[in-house]
Design a protein around this motif. Structure first.
Motif, short mmCIF file in Angstrom:
data_model
loop_
_atom_site.label_atom_id
_atom_site.label_comp_id
_atom_site.label_asym_id
_atom_site.label_seq_id
_atom_site.Cartn_x
_atom_site.Cartn_y
_atom_site.Cartn_z
N VAL A 1 0.85 -1.19 0.00
CA VAL A 1 0.00 0.00 0.00
C VAL A 1 0.89 1.25 0.00
CG1 VAL A 1 -1.75 1.29 1.28
CG2 VAL A 1 -1.84 -1.22 1.24
N LEU A 2 0.62 2.17 -0.92
CA LEU A 2 1.35 3.45 -0.93
C LEU A 2 0.74 4.31 0.18
CD1 LEU A 2 1.78 4.16 -4.75
CD2 LEU A 2 3.40 3.16 -3.13
N ARG A 3 1.39 4.26 1.32
CA ARG A 3 0.82 4.78 2.57
C ARG A 3 0.40 6.26 2.47
NH1 ARG A 3 -1.62 6.30 5.66
NH2 ARG A 3 -1.68 6.20 7.93
N ASP A 4 1.16 7.06 1.76
CA ASP A 4 0.85 8.48 1.66
C ASP A 4 0.01 8.81 0.42
OD1 ASP A 4 2.94 7.78 0.00
OD2 ASP A 4 3.95 9.71 0.16
N ALA A 5 -0.42 7.78 -0.30
CA ALA A 5 -1.21 8.01 -1.51
C ALA A 5 -2.56 7.29 -1.42
CB ALA A 5 -0.43 7.56 -2.75
N VAL A 6 -3.08 7.18 -0.18
CA VAL A 6 -4.44 6.71 0.06
C VAL A 6 -5.10 7.68 1.04
CG1 VAL A 6 -3.96 4.24 -0.34
CG2 VAL A 6 -3.72 5.17 1.97
N ARG A 7 -6.43 7.80 0.97
CA ARG A 7 -7.19 8.59 1.94
C ARG A 7 -8.52 7.90 2.18
NH1 ARG A 7 -3.12 11.02 2.20
NH2 ARG A 7 -2.72 13.25 2.47
N GLY A 8 -9.07 8.08 3.40
CA GLY A 8 -10.30 7.38 3.75
C GLY A 8 -11.49 8.28 3.98
N VAL A 9 -12.68 7.68 4.00
CA VAL A 9 -13.93 8.39 4.24
C VAL A 9 -14.09 8.69 5.73
CG1 VAL A 9 -16.45 8.29 3.98
CG2 VAL A 9 -15.02 7.13 2.32
N ASP A 10 -13.76 7.71 6.59
CA ASP A 10 -13.92 7.82 8.03
C ASP A 10 -15.33 8.25 8.44
OD1 ASP A 10 -11.40 6.94 9.02
OD2 ASP A 10 -10.49 8.81 8.33
N LEU A 11 -16.31 7.52 7.92
CA LEU A 11 -17.70 7.71 8.34
C LEU A 11 -17.75 7.66 9.87
CD1 LEU A 11 -19.68 8.14 6.09
CD2 LEU A 11 -20.30 5.73 6.16
N LYS A 12 -17.06 6.69 10.44
CA LYS A 12 -16.78 6.68 11.88
C LYS A 12 -15.30 7.01 12.03
CE LYS A 12 -18.09 2.53 13.32
NZ LYS A 12 -18.51 1.88 12.05
N PRO A 13 -14.97 7.93 12.97
CA PRO A 13 -13.55 8.27 13.13
C PRO A 13 -12.72 7.01 13.40
CG PRO A 13 -14.94 9.67 14.53
CD PRO A 13 -15.83 8.63 13.92
N GLY A 14 -11.58 6.91 12.74
CA GLY A 14 -10.73 5.75 12.98
C GLY A 14 -10.92 4.61 12.00
N ASP A 15 -11.94 4.70 11.15
CA ASP A 15 -12.19 3.62 10.18
C ASP A 15 -10.97 3.35 9.30
OD1 ASP A 15 -14.75 3.10 11.02
OD2 ASP A 15 -15.76 3.99 9.28
N SER A 16 -10.31 4.43 8.86
CA SER A 16 -9.17 4.25 7.95
C SER A 16 -7.99 3.62 8.68
CB SER A 16 -8.73 5.59 7.35
OG SER A 16 -9.75 6.07 6.51
N GLU A 17 -7.74 4.09 9.90
CA GLU A 17 -6.66 3.48 10.69
C GLU A 17 -6.96 2.00 10.92
OE1 GLU A 17 -3.58 4.32 11.58
OE2 GLU A 17 -3.99 6.06 10.32
N GLY A 18 -8.22 1.71 11.23
CA GLY A 18 -8.64 0.32 11.43
C GLY A 18 -8.41 -0.51 10.18
N ALA A 19 -8.76 0.07 9.03
CA ALA A 19 -8.58 -0.66 7.77
C ALA A 19 -7.09 -0.94 7.51
CB ALA A 19 -9.17 0.16 6.61
N LEU A 20 -6.25 0.04 7.78
CA LEU A 20 -4.80 -0.17 7.57
C LEU A 20 -4.28 -1.26 8.49
CD1 LEU A 20 -3.70 3.56 7.10
CD2 LEU A 20 -3.85 1.80 5.32
N GLY A 21 -4.83 -1.32 9.70
CA GLY A 21 -4.47 -2.39 10.63
C GLY A 21 -4.87 -3.76 10.10
N GLU A 22 -6.07 -3.83 9.53
CA GLU A 22 -6.54 -5.09 8.94
C GLU A 22 -5.64 -5.51 7.78
OE1 GLU A 22 -10.93 -5.84 8.04
OE2 GLU A 22 -10.88 -3.70 8.48
N LEU A 23 -5.24 -4.54 6.99
CA LEU A 23 -4.41 -4.86 5.83
C LEU A 23 -3.06 -5.39 6.29
CD1 LEU A 23 -5.31 -2.08 3.26
CD2 LEU A 23 -6.40 -4.26 3.77
N LYS A 24 -2.53 -4.76 7.31
CA LYS A 24 -1.27 -5.25 7.87
C LYS A 24 -1.45 -6.70 8.33
CE LYS A 24 2.37 -3.82 11.00
NZ LYS A 24 2.71 -3.04 12.20
#
Ligand code: VGL
Ligand code: ZN
Length: 201
Positions: free
Chosen positions: A158-181
């Motif tokens: 994943v190009l870490r600095d070339a993705v952005r998230g919706v974060d309908l709930k705060p933290g969704d994107s961080e959570g997703a990156l954790g899942e991907l890891k």
């Protein structure tokens, strides 16, 4: 034959950028980084693919018909076009998803080429190994695409600095990156990309 890396740009479309129908905060900020990645893959003659969300006007994906989202990326509209700053080479393989009015289809592995070919067989035919993924949105399409890629045996970077998230709930994107890891994806900054790609010819 030796497998080669490919770049997959996920849904970098007007409707997912500020001013669009379903804007991802700072979605447009990644455009220069994605262009940088494109230049590196282009110089090396490596495959470049771009997915797009490509919905019919009526789909259960939209709130009005029972789904979660305001109408966005409707086929043929300005909102469905790629961001105007995105410098896609002519040879880019575009895959479209979300055409089925009964399905959500977040993953680019549910997308097909203009000839109706699915992404997985397209990647295999091109001899792709590592898949470098960037684009929108981290917590939806980037997430689903990366998980599917891992499942199908493509090592995901994943190009870490070339993705952005919706974060309908705060933290969704961080959570997703954790899942991907957790599924084995690794992360790389765009400025370090040249170091991890094979050298140009
Ligand atoms: C997406 C929400 C709705 C995405 C698509 O491509 O991430 N997100 N449709
Ligand atoms: Zn959509």
């Amino acid at each position: 034959m030796e497998k080669r890396p490919a770049l997959l740009i996920v849904d970098l479309q007007n409707d997912f950028c500020p001013g669009g129908a379903l804007p991802v905060p700072e979605g447009d900020r990644i455009v220069p980084r994605v262009n940088q990645a494109i230049r590196l893959f282009e110089r090396r003659g490596l495959p470049i693919l771009a997915s797009r969300d490509w919905h019919p006007r009526e789909t259960r994906h939209f709130k009005e018909f029972g789904g979660a989202w305001p109408p966005h990326c409707v086929q043929g509209t300005k909102g469905a076009r790629f961001h105007p700053g995105l410098r896609l080479p002519k040879r880019t393989v575009v895959v479209s998803k979300g055409m089925d009015p009964d399905e959500d289809s977040y993953s680019a592995f549910q997308a097909v080429t203009s000839k109706g070919r699915d992404l997985e067989s397209t990647l295999r035919e091109m001899g792709v190994g590592d898949l470098f993924i960037c684009g929108l949105a981290t917590d939806y399409c980037v997430r689903a695409t990366s998980i599917d890629a891992s499942k199908r045996g493509f090592p995901v970077r994943v190009l870490r600095d070339a993705v952005r998230g919706v974060d309908l709930k705060p933290g969704d994107s961080e959570g997703a990156l954790g899942e991907l890891k957790a599924v084995g994806a690794t992360f790389v900054e765009t400025r370090r990309l040249a170091k991890v790609l094979p050298p140009p010819p």
